[in-house]
Design an enzyme around this catalytic site. Structure first.
Site, PDB file in Angstrom:
ATOM      1  N   ASP A 140       8.483  -2.040  13.553  1.00  0.00           N
ATOM      2  CA  ASP A 140       8.267  -3.320  14.249  1.00  0.00           C
ATOM      3  C   ASP A 140       9.398  -4.307  13.940  1.00  0.00           C
ATOM      4  OD1 ASP A 140       6.001  -2.291  15.361  1.00  0.00           O
ATOM      5  OD2 ASP A 140       4.610  -3.691  14.408  1.00  0.00           O
ATOM      6  N   LYS A 154       3.333 -13.784  13.148  1.00  0.00           N
ATOM      7  CA  LYS A 154       4.329 -14.728  12.634  1.00  0.00           C
ATOM      8  C   LYS A 154       4.643 -15.762  13.704  1.00  0.00           C
ATOM      9  CE  LYS A 154       5.628 -13.829   8.415  1.00  0.00           C
ATOM     10  NZ  LYS A 154       5.517 -14.835   7.370  1.00  0.00           N
ATOM     11  N   ASP A 182       3.740 -15.874  22.221  1.00  0.00           N
ATOM     12  CA  ASP A 182       3.451 -14.447  22.380  1.00  0.00           C
ATOM     13  C   ASP A 182       2.076 -14.383  23.005  1.00  0.00           C
ATOM     14  OD1 ASP A 182       2.544 -11.874  22.114  1.00  0.00           O
ATOM     15  OD2 ASP A 182       3.222 -11.617  20.047  1.00  0.00           O
ATOM     16  N   ARG A 202       3.931  -6.364  10.260  1.00  0.00           N
ATOM     17  CA  ARG A 202       2.728  -7.089   9.852  1.00  0.00           C
ATOM     18  C   ARG A 202       3.048  -8.447   9.229  1.00  0.00           C
ATOM     19  NH1 ARG A 202      -1.601  -3.762  10.732  1.00  0.00           N
ATOM     20  NH2 ARG A 202      -0.918  -1.651  11.183  1.00  0.00           N
ATOM     21  N   GLN A 224      -2.476 -13.791  22.378  1.00  0.00           N
ATOM     22  CA  GLN A 224      -2.354 -13.884  20.911  1.00  0.00           C
ATOM     23  C   GLN A 224      -2.124 -15.303  20.381  1.00  0.00           C
ATOM     24  OE1 GLN A 224       0.261 -11.036  18.538  1.00  0.00           O
ATOM     25  NE2 GLN A 224       1.305 -12.943  18.065  1.00  0.00           N
ATOM     26  N   TYR A 276      -4.384 -14.646   9.386  1.00  0.00           N
ATOM     27  CA  TYR A 276      -3.147 -14.091   9.928  1.00  0.00           C
ATOM     28  C   TYR A 276      -3.268 -13.846  11.426  1.00  0.00           C
ATOM     29  CZ  TYR A 276       0.956 -11.339  10.732  1.00  0.00           C
ATOM     30  OH  TYR A 276       2.154 -10.899  11.233  1.00  0.00           O
ATOM     31  N   GLN A 308      30.136 -28.218  19.925  1.00  0.00           N
ATOM     32  CA  GLN A 308      31.511 -28.601  20.300  1.00  0.00           C
ATOM     33  C   GLN A 308      31.755 -30.111  20.207  1.00  0.00           C
ATOM     34  OE1 GLN A 308      32.526 -24.625  20.969  1.00  0.00           O
ATOM     35  NE2 GLN A 308      33.943 -26.319  21.103  1.00  0.00           N
ATOM     36  N   GLY A 349      -3.206 -32.288  25.368  1.00  0.00           N
ATOM     37  CA  GLY A 349      -2.112 -33.258  25.431  1.00  0.00           C
ATOM     38  C   GLY A 349      -0.798 -32.827  24.812  1.00  0.00           C
ATOM     39  N   ASN A 350      -0.848 -31.829  23.919  1.00  0.00           N
ATOM     40  CA  ASN A 350       0.370 -31.404  23.223  1.00  0.00           C
ATOM     41  C   ASN A 350       0.150 -29.969  22.740  1.00  0.00           C
ATOM     42  OD1 ASN A 350       2.464 -31.106  21.211  1.00  0.00           O
ATOM     43  ND2 ASN A 350       2.597 -33.342  21.155  1.00  0.00           N
ATOM     44  N   TYR A 385      -1.867 -14.813   3.574  1.00  0.00           N
ATOM     45  CA  TYR A 385      -2.029 -15.140   4.987  1.00  0.00           C
ATOM     46  C   TYR A 385      -2.189 -13.880   5.830  1.00  0.00           C
ATOM     47  CZ  TYR A 385      -0.313 -19.585   3.301  1.00  0.00           C
ATOM     48  OH  TYR A 385      -0.149 -20.749   2.611  1.00  0.00           O
TER      49      TYR A 385
HETATM   50  C1  F6R Z   1       4.569  -8.702  13.110  1.00  0.00           C
HETATM   51  C2  F6R Z   1       3.921  -8.027  14.212  1.00  0.00           C
HETATM   52  C3  F6R Z   1       3.565  -6.590  14.080  1.00  0.00           C
HETATM   53  C4  F6R Z   1       2.048  -6.437  13.870  1.00  0.00           C
HETATM   54  C5  F6R Z   1       1.643  -4.968  13.713  1.00  0.00           C
HETATM   55  C6  F6R Z   1       0.150  -4.790  13.607  1.00  0.00           C
HETATM   56  O1  F6R Z   1       4.829 -10.046  13.422  1.00  0.00           O
HETATM   57  O2  F6R Z   1       3.633  -8.604  15.218  1.00  0.00           O
HETATM   58  O3  F6R Z   1       4.264  -5.948  13.067  1.00  0.00           O
HETATM   59  O4  F6R Z   1       1.638  -7.170  12.753  1.00  0.00           O
HETATM   60  O5  F6R Z   1       2.115  -4.233  14.818  1.00  0.00           O
HETATM   61  O6  F6R Z   1      -0.429  -5.358  14.715  1.00  0.00           O
HETATM   62  P1  F6R Z   1      -1.993  -5.324  15.005  1.00  0.00           P
HETATM   63  O7  F6R Z   1      -2.655  -5.956  13.806  1.00  0.00           O
HETATM   64  O8  F6R Z   1      -2.126  -6.147  16.248  1.00  0.00           O
HETATM   65  O9  F6R Z   1      -2.357  -3.879  15.187  1.00  0.00           O
HETATM   66 MG    MG Z   2       2.813  -9.846  19.470  1.00  0.00          MG
HETATM   67 MG    MG Z   3       6.894 -12.139  18.290  1.00  0.00          MG
END
Ligand code: F6R
Ligand code: MG
Ligand code: MG
Length: 364
Positions: A286, A231, A11, A265, A94, A228, A241, A103-104, A347
């Protein structure tokens, strides 16, 4: 000739919130992969999005974890981050946790699933990608497809599958791994993978000949970054198959929208909704969490396809059910079990709230 299928995703900015990858980013990623293809660095590629995650599918003759392939993906994500900044997209960069490539891409933010094999006479593969959930979300459907005879009749009927499959599980907290041979070790396997936030199925092997059948991404961004940072919307590659779960047996677990962690979130439990790529646009609260499944045939490393498997109308009921479950879960608002347990909230921004109030607590 051994072919490696690498799916590397990140992302690196979306719009309007955390909903969708901007078409300009997809276009740029395609252009860069087309150049890599004409340089013969890769055999073939496919670019798609699942929600706000940009997914790069690449085939090549190098082994898994090849620095050149990882660097190619990293550089594309960097270029897309620059584009995202130019467009002032939300959350640009992000998942790019480090400045310089080492390297990885593992441990640097992006998620990666890779698998290497000799192509069979015909090589159908399914690439699953999810948004607004975590790598452990694959545990339940993969268990059902590779170990549950009520989901997968091949385990009973197919001579090659009848000896079962071995699951390699990673403990993403203590960074260690273990193998469970099913059906013998099935109950022990379940004792662990029922905690999907910590124990994650990484690989699956066919017992009759040790053939590798599946590989998933397992990175936990918050564990890498110590805070955090969204995710770790995961990907999985599954071969299908002819002595492996067929496409129907791989998609069947998604016919009933089971609950996964993530959603708004990254702090909520919600239904996992199977959708076409076009519908992987998690907007309501979301979410709810989305999963897409793209089927390809590999022909000497070339990608024939994809077939957008969850476009099938027979998943309409799963989508409707997911919407009903979403309504039901949402009535709980900030209460568990819709909101995650306290441990998992560590987290998120929860530690800051605890810190703010620490002096207001008095002994009872
Ligand atoms: C969950 C996600 C969204 C954000 C939410 C707040 O994985 O990506 O739910 O956590 O939109 O986002 P911020 O903190 O960037 O305003
Ligand atoms: Mg995002
Ligand atoms: Mg995502």
């Amino acid at each position: 000739m051994k072919i490696t299928l690498s799916v590397i995703k990140a992302d690196i900015g979306s719009y309007v919130g955390h909903n969708l990858v901007h078409p300009e980013l997809i276009k740029l990623a395609k252009e860069e992969l087309e150049k890599a293809k004409s340089r013969k660095d890769i055999i073939d590629y496919y670019v798609f999005n699942c929600g706000d995650d940009l997914e790069l599918v690449m085939t090549h003759e190098k082994p898994v974890e090849n620095p050149k392939i990882h660097e190619l993906a990293w550089n594309i994500f960097k270029a897309c981050t620059d584009k995202a900044r130019e467009l002032k997209l939300y959350g640009a960069g992000q998942d790019m946790l480090k400045d310089t490539f080492s390297g990885n891409v593992k441990g640097m933010g992006p998620g990666v699933a890779e698998i290497s094999f000799e192509e069979r006479k015909s090589e159908p593969v399914v690439i699953f990608a999810a948004d607004k959930t975590e790598p452990g979300a694959w545990n339940y459907p993969l268990f059902k497809s590779f170990a549950d005879p009520f989901t997968d009749p091949g385990l009973v009927i197919s001579p090659e599958m009848n000896q079962g499959f071995t699951f390699e599980v990673h403990d993403v907290v203590e960074n260690k791994k273990i193998k469970f041979k099913c059906p013998e070790d099935m109950y022990d396997l379940l004792a662990f993978i029922g905690t999907p936030g910590r124990y994650v199925i990484k690989h699956i092997f066919r017992n009759s000949d040790n053939l590798i059948a599946c590989s998933t991404s397992t990175s936990r961004l918050n564990l890498i970054a110590g805070k955090y940072v969204g995710k770790d919307d995961p990907v999985a590659i599954v071969r299908s198959q002819h002595g492996l779960p067929d496409v129907g047996e791989l998609t069947e677990p998604y016919a009933c929208p089971f609950l996964v962690e993530g959603w708004n979130r990254g702090s909520h439990v919600g239904p996992f909704m199977p959708v076409s790529v076009q519908d992987s646009m998690p907007t309501r609260f979301d979410g709810p969490p989305r999963v897409v499944a793209l089927g390809f045939i590999l022909r000497n490393g070339k990608l024939v396809g994809p077939v957008d498997l969850f476009k099938d109308v027979s998943f309409d009921l799963a989508r409707q059910k997911a919407n009903e479950i979403a309504d039901y879960m949402r009535i709980h608002g900030p209460f568990q079990p819709h909101r995650l347990p306290e441990h998992d909230m560590e987290y998120t921004s929860m530690p800051k709230i605890k810190e703010k109030l620490k002096d207001r607590w008095e002994p009872v």
